[in-house]
Design a protein around this motif. Structure first.
Motif, mmCIF file in Angstrom:
data_model
loop_
_atom_site.group_PDB
_atom_site.id
_atom_site.type_symbol
_atom_site.label_atom_id
_atom_site.label_comp_id
_atom_site.label_asym_id
_atom_site.label_seq_id
_atom_site.Cartn_x
_atom_site.Cartn_y
_atom_site.Cartn_z
ATOM 1 N N ALA A 1 35.502 36.259 25.464
ATOM 2 C CA ALA A 1 36.846 36.516 24.910
ATOM 3 C C ALA A 1 37.688 37.252 25.859
ATOM 4 C CB ALA A 1 36.725 36.897 23.468
ATOM 5 N N LEU A 2 37.266 37.994 26.878
ATOM 6 C CA LEU A 2 37.810 39.139 27.576
ATOM 7 C C LEU A 2 38.385 38.492 28.689
ATOM 8 C CD1 LEU A 2 35.259 42.141 27.517
ATOM 9 C CD2 LEU A 2 37.553 41.760 26.040
ATOM 10 N N PRO A 3 39.568 39.011 29.078
ATOM 11 C CA PRO A 3 40.191 38.244 30.459
ATOM 12 C C PRO A 3 39.805 39.277 31.604
ATOM 13 C CG PRO A 3 41.624 40.302 29.346
ATOM 14 C CD PRO A 3 40.554 39.935 28.458
ATOM 15 N N GLN A 4 39.878 38.444 32.728
ATOM 16 C CA GLN A 4 39.462 39.094 34.065
ATOM 17 C C GLN A 4 40.141 40.561 34.160
ATOM 18 O OE1 GLN A 4 36.783 37.239 35.960
ATOM 19 N NE2 GLN A 4 37.198 36.456 33.679
ATOM 20 N N ASN A 5 41.438 40.289 33.991
ATOM 21 C CA ASN A 5 42.136 42.052 33.989
ATOM 22 C C ASN A 5 41.908 42.707 32.683
ATOM 23 O OD1 ASN A 5 43.803 43.929 34.376
ATOM 24 N ND2 ASN A 5 45.471 42.987 35.246
ATOM 25 N N LEU B 1 55.302 32.907 36.439
ATOM 26 C CA LEU B 1 54.875 33.481 37.700
ATOM 27 C C LEU B 1 53.514 33.228 37.970
ATOM 28 C CD1 LEU B 1 55.266 35.851 39.849
ATOM 29 C CD2 LEU B 1 54.082 37.354 37.956
ATOM 30 N N TRP B 2 53.613 32.658 39.255
ATOM 31 C CA TRP B 2 52.238 32.348 39.947
ATOM 32 C C TRP B 2 51.777 33.431 40.760
ATOM 33 C CZ3 TRP B 2 48.823 28.173 38.820
ATOM 34 C CH2 TRP B 2 49.528 27.191 38.020
ATOM 35 N N ARG B 3 50.635 33.892 40.531
ATOM 36 C CA ARG B 3 49.960 34.942 41.551
ATOM 37 C C ARG B 3 48.646 34.373 42.087
ATOM 38 N NH1 ARG B 3 50.481 41.297 40.186
ATOM 39 N NH2 ARG B 3 48.099 40.813 39.392
ATOM 40 N N LEU B 4 48.208 34.496 43.160
ATOM 41 C CA LEU B 4 46.910 33.973 43.982
ATOM 42 C C LEU B 4 46.219 35.347 44.464
ATOM 43 C CD1 LEU B 4 44.815 31.977 44.477
ATOM 44 C CD2 LEU B 4 46.175 31.398 46.775
ATOM 45 N N GLU B 5 45.138 35.843 44.059
ATOM 46 C CA GLU B 5 44.574 37.088 45.002
ATOM 47 C C GLU B 5 45.246 38.220 44.733
ATOM 48 O OE1 GLU B 5 41.153 37.226 46.233
ATOM 49 O OE2 GLU B 5 41.337 35.264 45.147
ATOM 50 N N GLY B 6 46.214 38.133 43.778
ATOM 51 C CA GLY B 6 46.942 39.563 43.263
ATOM 52 C C GLY B 6 48.116 39.458 43.780
ATOM 53 N N ASP C 1 37.851 30.971 40.601
ATOM 54 C CA ASP C 1 37.181 31.706 39.909
ATOM 55 C C ASP C 1 37.721 31.929 38.499
ATOM 56 O OD1 ASP C 1 35.143 33.414 39.228
ATOM 57 O OD2 ASP C 1 35.610 35.135 40.364
ATOM 58 N N ASN C 2 37.114 32.391 37.549
ATOM 59 C CA ASN C 2 37.931 32.676 36.336
ATOM 60 C C ASN C 2 39.012 33.433 36.493
ATOM 61 O OD1 ASN C 2 35.599 31.444 35.063
ATOM 62 N ND2 ASN C 2 34.718 33.372 34.220
ATOM 63 N N SER C 3 40.104 32.728 35.775
ATOM 64 C CA SER C 3 41.526 33.260 35.966
ATOM 65 C C SER C 3 41.990 33.650 34.711
ATOM 66 C CB SER C 3 42.496 32.516 36.746
ATOM 67 O OG SER C 3 41.808 32.085 38.214
ATOM 68 N N ASP C 4 43.233 34.313 34.750
ATOM 69 C CA ASP C 4 43.859 34.904 33.554
ATOM 70 C C ASP C 4 45.201 34.434 33.212
ATOM 71 O OD1 ASP C 4 42.052 36.863 32.670
ATOM 72 O OD2 ASP C 4 42.873 38.302 33.845
ATOM 73 N N PHE C 5 45.481 33.811 32.247
ATOM 74 C CA PHE C 5 46.928 33.137 31.887
ATOM 75 C C PHE C 5 47.605 33.840 30.492
ATOM 76 C CE2 PHE C 5 49.025 29.588 29.084
ATOM 77 C CZ PHE C 5 50.050 29.380 29.851
ATOM 78 N N LEU C 6 48.439 34.506 31.135
ATOM 79 C CA LEU C 6 49.328 35.543 29.909
ATOM 80 C C LEU C 6 50.659 34.624 29.380
ATOM 81 C CD1 LEU C 6 48.212 37.316 32.263
ATOM 82 C CD2 LEU C 6 49.429 39.135 31.578
ATOM 83 N N THR C 7 50.741 34.586 28.068
ATOM 84 C CA THR C 7 51.762 33.860 27.384
ATOM 85 C C THR C 7 53.078 34.887 26.827
ATOM 86 O OG1 THR C 7 50.668 33.938 25.393
ATOM 87 C CG2 THR C 7 50.288 31.880 26.748
ATOM 88 N N GLY C 8 53.024 35.944 27.184
ATOM 89 C CA GLY C 8 54.193 36.683 26.774
ATOM 90 C C GLY C 8 53.770 38.348 26.671
ATOM 91 N N ASP D 1 47.550 33.977 36.637
ATOM 92 C CA ASP D 1 47.111 34.973 37.738
ATOM 93 C C ASP D 1 45.438 34.468 38.163
ATOM 94 O OD1 ASP D 1 46.271 37.180 39.203
ATOM 95 O OD2 ASP D 1 46.299 38.690 37.700
ATOM 96 N N VAL D 2 45.626 34.006 39.333
ATOM 97 C CA VAL D 2 44.562 32.918 39.451
ATOM 98 C C VAL D 2 43.791 33.724 40.774
ATOM 99 C CG1 VAL D 2 43.862 30.673 40.654
ATOM 100 C CG2 VAL D 2 45.824 31.058 39.350
ATOM 101 N N ARG D 3 42.499 33.689 40.755
ATOM 102 C CA ARG D 3 41.462 34.059 41.713
ATOM 103 C C ARG D 3 40.890 33.184 42.475
ATOM 104 N NH1 ARG D 3 42.494 39.776 42.879
ATOM 105 N NH2 ARG D 3 43.610 40.369 41.183
ATOM 106 N N LEU D 4 40.392 32.982 43.571
ATOM 107 C CA LEU D 4 39.706 32.382 44.428
ATOM 108 C C LEU D 4 38.134 32.921 44.162
ATOM 109 C CD1 LEU D 4 41.585 31.505 47.525
ATOM 110 C CD2 LEU D 4 41.211 29.931 45.423
#
Length: 888
Positions: free
Chosen positions: A219-223, A279-284, A312-319, A334-337
């Protein structure tokens, strides 16, 4: 509709409920009797199998099936009866799941590959969740084998558990002063090592015992600085969920509050906001829209360039996101490789809906633990068209892309990595009928061609030698190019250029962050980003019937965006965490400045119950291509350039949520939100009163209006409910319901629903994994998704005026804009996959069909110039596809 809903639930019942009862199981509590005199062993086994429904498993080359057996048993329990039989026949037995495995008792060497247990290595690292630094000496226990196995992490936080039987496993990680973490359902396959990363949170009170639910990590995000309105996109679920098409954008549409624009596109519409707010982010670091077949400045496309085999597991923020994220008001992806295997070379080959692809990975500078990872994909739609699949338009689209990541830790200089992604796509749509008598009021036919490409490359340095402090430096370059050309064929069958758009943008970004953790309950993080953006844009339009060309966009230049933030997270008590932050940005066009405070409270009522509250200010620039756009006057040789006078679109947001972990498998979640947008671009021009940038972002068009000003507002509010059962005992479920409303005020000050105010969104996902074969080497998976949502809103057409118009001009009823809706959207997706493990390879086969009931969902409402009437246009029908993947 009622008929389709009933059919859906019949499918659910037939697929999932028999799986528990239909599988053959060993009889429980049965008494076994037999009396054999000089019977061959083969005859004995056949008789027992027939009478008691037993499932024997053995190798013909090992068992003496022709040997005569004399043995008897009367009313014995199954295991006692098997012991008596095996004693007579000089055999040994083992019950594995539903099978009785027979072997020679004399220890004859097992040469049959099928009877060997396939094994694999499970490796990973254990790190501090806040600083991302390794934890040395953490205890990693494997709970899924008997007896349990345990190892300790080394100087780099790494661990390895070798020669584990393939299948699903459970890890428990403990470390003094940290909360225990348990990771269930870790899949081991024979063709590829499994490498994981375990993030551990410090306890508020050192050495205190803290109860953590077994599934808490899922249930926890990567960040872990994100507390509210966040979903973790887990790579295994991207590959598994029906309807996701192995695409992270389509995967996001399974979560509460998220809808998509159409079956053909993967736009992300969150809580009634335009996809332009994503907002699309890749590797920060920020990247351009990572999709194929996109159109500037939209955020969606037909297929993702992000390869699911590299994610890799990534975070999707909705607000209401924390201060680390800026320049968007809608959502963050917020996507990670993942990192490649740093111990051995591994390869993946795949063919399917996302094309033909190859992935390779392996060690780099082995003594330092470096690795490389890379992929290439190529695809064309021609095979689907040959099979008669309707892809929604006439043409032959194709795309190709590639990705890579290189990681090199060093003993003293920190950790270096380099990454990149690039791709291109093109399509020409054919729609020319030489029989002009069928054209109706159409004066010309268009043959549009769309070409787009995108790239992003970066280098990342992490330094953690300073006590309790980690610094990160990212330098990246990225860009995108869209070229859209339309050739018009007129009634006399002559052709000429009708439209041309070139949108080329590139950017250089430098991002520096510092994270400092002075005590277990206190963390500080700050960062600064310099972003230099360059553009080269042109638009040419043929004005029919004036027979002239206009060039409203022909500009080269640059702009600068400066961003900075500071945030702190403080654990006031074991029950209460507070996170406060400040974000600021300055844009060189118009010298606009925004300063945005944000705050979050997390209150743990008990270990199972949590309440969170987040609030803050947010803002975003307009898409860069708009700022140089010009509008010509037909009366004077001058032009108007209103977009470069616009302010940021600004937003105030608040989220209140509740999370209840019933047990290690089930979680319930509810969130209520309110968003107030202001300074949104709207038009004051007569006939354009219903225009707002809050409604754009889902069409293959570039919509601009004159007299645009930053005076519009908007409101989004709603409530979301989620029930989730994480994968356990081979079964998972996800259900959510979102009730939402979205409004805006245009240039006339009148409040109207937005195009995305669809009212409700509901999703139901179910999946069952069945173990097959000796030692559960193979897996069969069935996955189902049902989506039911409100229809999109549209601007109605003034039918009477349009019908009487001698030209092809269409008149819209602006006064009633976005009041009517399309019919509610309903779709059922089904996916069947089979995993086959051999000694050193793993094969996946899958077959899927989206919209299996072939529901005619409405796509948009428009005017048919040939038939001279208003009509609904429809989305894709049933959409089948196959795939195969091998890892070795």
């Amino acid at each position: 509709m009622l008929k389709q809903v009933c059919l859906c639930f019949c499918v659910v019942f037939l697929i999932f409920f028999p799986l528990r009862s239909g599988a053959q199981e060993l009889p429980a509590g049965v008494s076994v009797s037999f009396h054999y005199q000089n019977k061959t062993l083969e005859q004995v086994l056949e008789d027992l199998q027939k009478r008691y429904s037993l499932n024997f498993f053995y190798s013909n080359s090992q068992l003496p099936l022709t040997t005569k057996v004399s043995c008897a048993a009367t009313s014995l329990p199954l295991e006692k009866a098997l012991q008596a039989l095996c004693a007579c026949a000089d055999l040994s037995f083992q019950i594995i799941g539903e099978q009785i495995v027979l072997k020679p008792k004399n220890g004859m060497k097992d040469n049959a590959v099928s009877l060997k247990t396939f094994t694999q290595t499970l490796r990973g690292t254990v790190i501090d969740a806040g600083l991302k630094t390794p934890l040395i000496g953490a205890t990693v226990s494997l709970l899924s084998v008997d007896p349990n196995r345990a190892v300790s992490t080394g100087l780099d936080g790494s661990f390895a558990l070798e020669k584990l039987p393939i299948g699903r496993h459970t890890l428990q990680v403990s470390y003094l002063g940290y909360k225990d973490a348990e990771l269930p359902n870790i899949m081991l396959v024979s063709g590829k090592e499994t490498v994981i990363s375990v993030q551990m949170e410090e306890s508020f009170i050192q050495q205190a015992e803290v109860l953590i639910e077994a599934e808490r990590d899922k249930a926890l995000p990567q960040n872990l600085l994100i507390s509210s309105s966040v979903h973790t996109l887990r790579t295994e679920e991207i590959n598994r969920f029906a309807g996701s098409r192995q695409d992270p954008s389509r995967m996001a549409a399974n979560y509460a509050g998220v809808s998509s624009a159409s079956d053909q596109r993967n736009d992300i519409i969150v809580r009634g906001n335009s996809p332009l707010g994503v907002l699309w982010r890749l590797e920060g670091v920020e990247i351009p829209n990572p999709n194929h077949f996109t159109f500037t400045p939209n955020t969606g496309g037909a297929f993702s360039m992000l390869n699911n085999n590299l994610l890799d597991n990534s975070d999707f923020l909705t607000g209401a996101f924390p201060a680390e994220y800026g320049n968007r008001i809608g959502a963050v992806m917020d996507v990670r490789l993942r990192e490649g295997n740093n111990k051995r070379v591994e390869n993946t080959l795949q063919i399917g809906l996302n094309g033909m692809e190859v992935v390779t990975e392996g060690p780099l500078v082995k003594k330092w633990g470096g690795s490389f990872l890379g992929s290439m994909r190529l695809f064309t739609f021609r095979p689907l068209e040959e099979l008669g699949v309707n892809i929604g338009y006439q043409g032959l689209p194709r795309f190709q892309d590639g990705s890579f990541k290189i990681v090199l830790p060093t003993p003293t200089a920190g950790k270096f990595s380099a990454w990149g992604i690039a791709g291109s796509s093109s399509v020409t749509i054919y729609d020319i009928d030489e029989d002009t008598t069928t054209w109706g009021k159409v004066h010309y036919r268009l043959e549009p061609t769309l070409y787009n490409q995108m790239y992003a490359f970066g280098v990342h340095h992490t330094y953690s030698k300073i006590p309790k402090t980690v610094t990160e430096l990212i330098i990246s370059t990225s860009g995108s190019q869209v070229e859209a050309t339309s050739i018009a064929t007129f009634r006399n069958l002559t052709s000429r250029l009708f439209y041309y758009l070139r949108n080329y943008e590139r950017q250089l970004i430098t991002r520096f962050t510092v994270t400092h953790k002075p005590t277990p309950g206190l963390l500080f993080k700050s960062g600064f980003t310099w972003q230099k953006m360059y553009y080269n844009n042109q638009e040419i339009m043929y004005q029919y019937p004036r027979d002239v060309y206009e060039i409203p966009l022909d500009a080269q230049g640059s702009a600068t965006l400066l961003q900075g933030y500071f945030l702190s997270k403080y654990s006031i008590s074991p029950q209460l965490d507070v996170q406060a932050g400040l974000y600021a940005q300055k844009f060189s066009i118009g010298e606009r400045l925004a300063v945005e405070p944000r705050i979050t409270f997390d209150y743990y009522i008990t270990d199972a119950h949590k309440v969170h509250l987040s609030a803050g200010f947010h803002s975003q620039t307009q898409p860069l291509v708009y700022y140089e756009y010009r509008f010509f006057s037909q009366e004077q040789p001058v032009f108007n350039q209103p977009y470069n006078q616009l302010d940021f679109t600004r937003s105030r947001q608040v989220v209140l949520g509740y999370n209840y972990s019933l047990n290690s498998s089930w979680r319930l979640k509810a969130e209520a939100y309110y968003q107030y947008h202001y300074n949104a671009p709207v038009s004051k021009r007569e006939g354009e009163e219903a225009f707002s940038m809050l409604n754009l972002g889902t069409d293959y068009s570039f919509v601009t209006v004159d007299s645009v000003v930053s005076t519009g507002t908007g409101k989004n509010y709603g409530i979301e409910f989620t029930a989730e059962r994480f994968l356990k005992d081979g079964f998972y479920a996800l259900a959510n319901l979102s009730l939402l409303k979205s409004t805006f005020t245009g240039g006339d000050g009148k409040e109207r629903p937005t195009a995305f105010s669809i009212g409700f969104i509901s999703n139901l996902l179910l999946g069952k994994e069945i173990k097959l074969g000796y030692d559960n080497r193979h897996h069969l998976s069935l996955d189902l998704r049902i989506n039911y949502a409100g229809g999109r809103r549209y601007i109605p057409i003034d039918k009477e005026r349009t019908n009487q118009e001698p030209t092809d001009k269409i008149y819209y009823d602006v006064e009633n804009a976005y009041i009517p809706k399309l019919r509610n959207y309903f779709r059922t997706d089904l996916r069947l996959s089979y995993q086959l493990n051999t000694k050193k390879t793993t094969h996946w086969f899958f077959a899927a069909a989206d919209n299996i009931f072939n529901r005619k969902n409405e796509l948009y409402y428009g005017w048919d110039l040939e038939e001279n009437e208003a009509k609904e246009y429809y989305q894709l029908g049933i959409y089948p596809y196959l795939g195969y993947r091998i890892q070795f």
